[in-house]
Enzyme design. Structure first.
Site, PDB file in Angstrom:
ATOM      1  N   ASP A 210       0.641  -1.277   0.315  1.00 46.06           N
ATOM      2  CA  ASP A 210      -0.199  -0.030  -0.021  1.00 46.06           C
ATOM      3  C   ASP A 210       0.656   1.563   0.304  1.00 46.06           C
ATOM      4  O   ASP A 210       1.648   1.049  -0.116  1.00 46.06           O
ATOM      5  CB  ASP A 210      -1.244   0.094   1.269  1.00 46.06           C
ATOM      6  CG  ASP A 210      -0.238  -0.265   2.624  1.00 46.06           C
ATOM      7  OD1 ASP A 210       0.728  -1.050   2.836  1.00 46.06           O
ATOM      8  OD2 ASP A 210      -0.381   0.707   3.398  1.00 46.06           O
TER       9      ASP A 210
ATOM     10  N   GLU B 175      -0.112  -1.219   5.702  1.00 47.28           N
ATOM     11  CA  GLU B 175       1.042  -0.622   6.622  1.00 47.28           C
ATOM     12  C   GLU B 175       1.025   0.989   7.426  1.00 47.28           C
ATOM     13  O   GLU B 175       1.299   0.744   7.449  1.00 47.28           O
ATOM     14  CB  GLU B 175       1.858  -0.611   5.547  1.00 47.28           C
ATOM     15  CG  GLU B 175       3.357  -0.565   6.649  1.00 47.28           C
ATOM     16  CD  GLU B 175       3.984   0.451   6.726  1.00 47.28           C
ATOM     17  OE1 GLU B 175       5.201   1.027   7.856  1.00 47.28           O
ATOM     18  OE2 GLU B 175       3.687   1.162   5.809  1.00 47.28           O
TER      19      GLU B 175
END
Length: 355
Positions: free
Chosen positions: A73, A127
Site C-alpha cells: 500500500d 502498513e
C-alpha cells in the site's frame, strides 16, 4: 493494467509497473491480485492469499530460513502518478515507500535458483494506516507458521544500507488542571496553560541518551508535539493537554520507557496513548552477519519505528534494507534512484545464493 508482471525483468521496469497500479491503503485488491497471479504463473513457490496480502515460500528443507517483507500500500495520491523516469531517477507515488523494495523482492522470488536459505516472501497490506489494520497482524493470527525464520529483511527504504533494529515509540498526554475565571479577574482563577510551563521547561532542558548496540548508535528523543487548551478569549482555562512523543533505544522495554517518563515528569499526571516496542539489531547472528558482509559498508541504527519490531517480537533478528531515501516517503517529490534498486537486488542476490 497488465494481466501479469514480468518478474524476471529489470527491477526498475518492475518498480514502474507496480507504481502505476494505484494501491492506497485499504484499496490493495488490484495490486494483490496482480502479485498473486504473477507469482503463481512464473514461480514454483507455494503461494497463499490472506486478505490483500500475498505470501510465497520455498520448501527445500534447508537448515535456515530468511523472510523478505514489504507492504503493497501507499499513502493517498498527491498528483504524483503515473511514474516517470528522468536522469536515472524514477519518480512517483510509492517509488521509495516501498514499491522499489517490493520489485526487488518479486524479482528475487523469480530468479533465485540456488538459495542458501529457504525463503519466505511476504507482501502485505495496510502498513500506512493505524496499526490495528496492518496485514502483518492478521497474518500472525491466521498464518503464524509463515512467520518463522532466522532473519527478517523488511525492504523499506534505507538508502541501500543495512539499518538494524529500530527505536521504540511512545506518546503520552500530560494534563494540567486549573480553575476558570473571567480574565478581567484572572487572580480568581488558576491558569492550566501556565501550569504546563514547568513540563515544557523540563523538555527544553532534557538531555537525550545515545546508545551503542552492536555498533549501531541509537539517539533517543523527547519532544512536545501538540498542546491544546483554552475555553474562550476572555476565560482563564481550566485544562491543558500536552502531547509528548518519546523515541527510545531498543535496550529499553516500553515499561522501562514509561517509568523513565514518570521520572522526567514527576509531579504531573499523564496517560500513555500509544506505545510500540523497538527491536534490537541482532547483528551477532550468523544470518545477519552474512547479510552485512554481502552489503559491505557498516550497518547503522534505524532511527524510527518500522515493522522490523513485529518480526523481532516473534523472536528473530530483523533489519531494514531497501532502495530509496526514507525522508522522501509520503511527499509529492517521492522518487528512487534506479542504481539503488539495482544495488539492493544485487546485494540480496549475493546474500541469498550460493557462490
Amino acid at each position: 493494467m497488465a494481466d501479469t508482471l514480468h518478474l524476471a525483468a529489470d527491477p526498475v521496469e518492475l518498480t514502474a509497473a507496480l507504481v502505476d497500479v494505484p494501491s492506497v491503503s485499504g484499496d490493495e485488491a488490484d495490486i494483490a491480485d496482480l502479485v498473486e497471479r504473477s507469482l503463481r504463473e512464473q514461480t514454483s513457490l507455494e503461494v497463499v492469499r490472506s486478505g490483500n496480502a500475498v505470501l510465497a515460500r520455498t520448501t527445500l528443507g534447508l537448515p535456515r530460513r530468511v523472510i523478505l517483507a514489504g507492504h503493497l500500500d501507499t499513502v493517498p495520491v498527491n498528483d504524483n502518478l503515473p511514474s516517470r523516469l528522468e536522469d536515472g531517477v524514477l519518480h512517483g507515488l510509492g517509488t521509495c515507500d516501498m514499491k522499489g523494495g517490493v520489485a526487488v523482492m518479486l524479482n528475487l522470488a523469480a530468479t533465485t535458483d540456488d538459495p542458501r536459505y529457504d525463503l519466505t516472501f511476504v507482501f502485505y497490506d495496510c502498513e500506512e494506516v493505524e496499526a490495528v489494520r496492518n496485514g502483518l497482524g492478521r497474518i500472525e493470527r491466521e498464518l503464524r507458521q509463515w512467520l518463522d525464520a532466522d532473519l527478517a529483511i523488511v525492504c523499506e527504504p534505507s538508502n541501500a544500507a543495512v539499518e538494524a533494529g529500530c527505536q521504540g515509540t511512545m506518546r503520552i498526554e500530560l494534563r494540567t488542571s486549573g480553575t476558570r475565571a473571567h480574565t478581567a479577574r484572572g487572580w480568581m482563577g488558576v491558569n492550566a496553560i501556565h501550569a504546563v510551563g514547568e513540563a515544557l521547561g523540563r523538555l527544553e532542558a532534557y538531555q537525550a541518551r545515545t546508545v551503542d548496540i552492536d555498533g549501531c548508535v541509537y539517539r533517543e528523543g523527547l519532544q512536545a508535539v501538540k498542546i491544546a487548551g483554552g475555553v474562550a478569549g476572555n476565560v482563564v482555562p481550566d485544562e491543558c493537554v500536552l502531547t509528548v512523543n518519546h523515541r527510545f533505544a531498543p535496550d529499553r522495554t516500553p515499561e522501562q520507557a514509561e517509568q523513565h517518563l514518570r521520572e522526567v515528569f514527576e509531579g504531573f499526571d499523564f496517560t500513555v496513548t500509544d506505545r510500540s516496542a523497538g527491536a534490537l539489531p541482532g547483528l551477532h547472528t550468523e544470518a545477519a552477519q552474512e547479510l552485512v558482509r554481502a552489503a559491505g559498508g557498516t550497518p547503522v541504527a534505524k532511527l524510527g519505528w518500522t515493522d522490523v519490531a513485529r518480526f523481532a517480537a516473534l523472536g528473530m533478528p530483523a533489519v531494514n534494507f531497501g532502495p530509496g531515501d526514507p525522508t522522501l516517503a509520503h511527499t509529492r517529490q517521492e522518487n528512487v534512484p534506479v542504481n539503488q534498486i539495482q544495488q539492493c537486488r544485487e546485494v540480496l542476490r549475493r546474500f541469498l545464493n550460493h557462490g
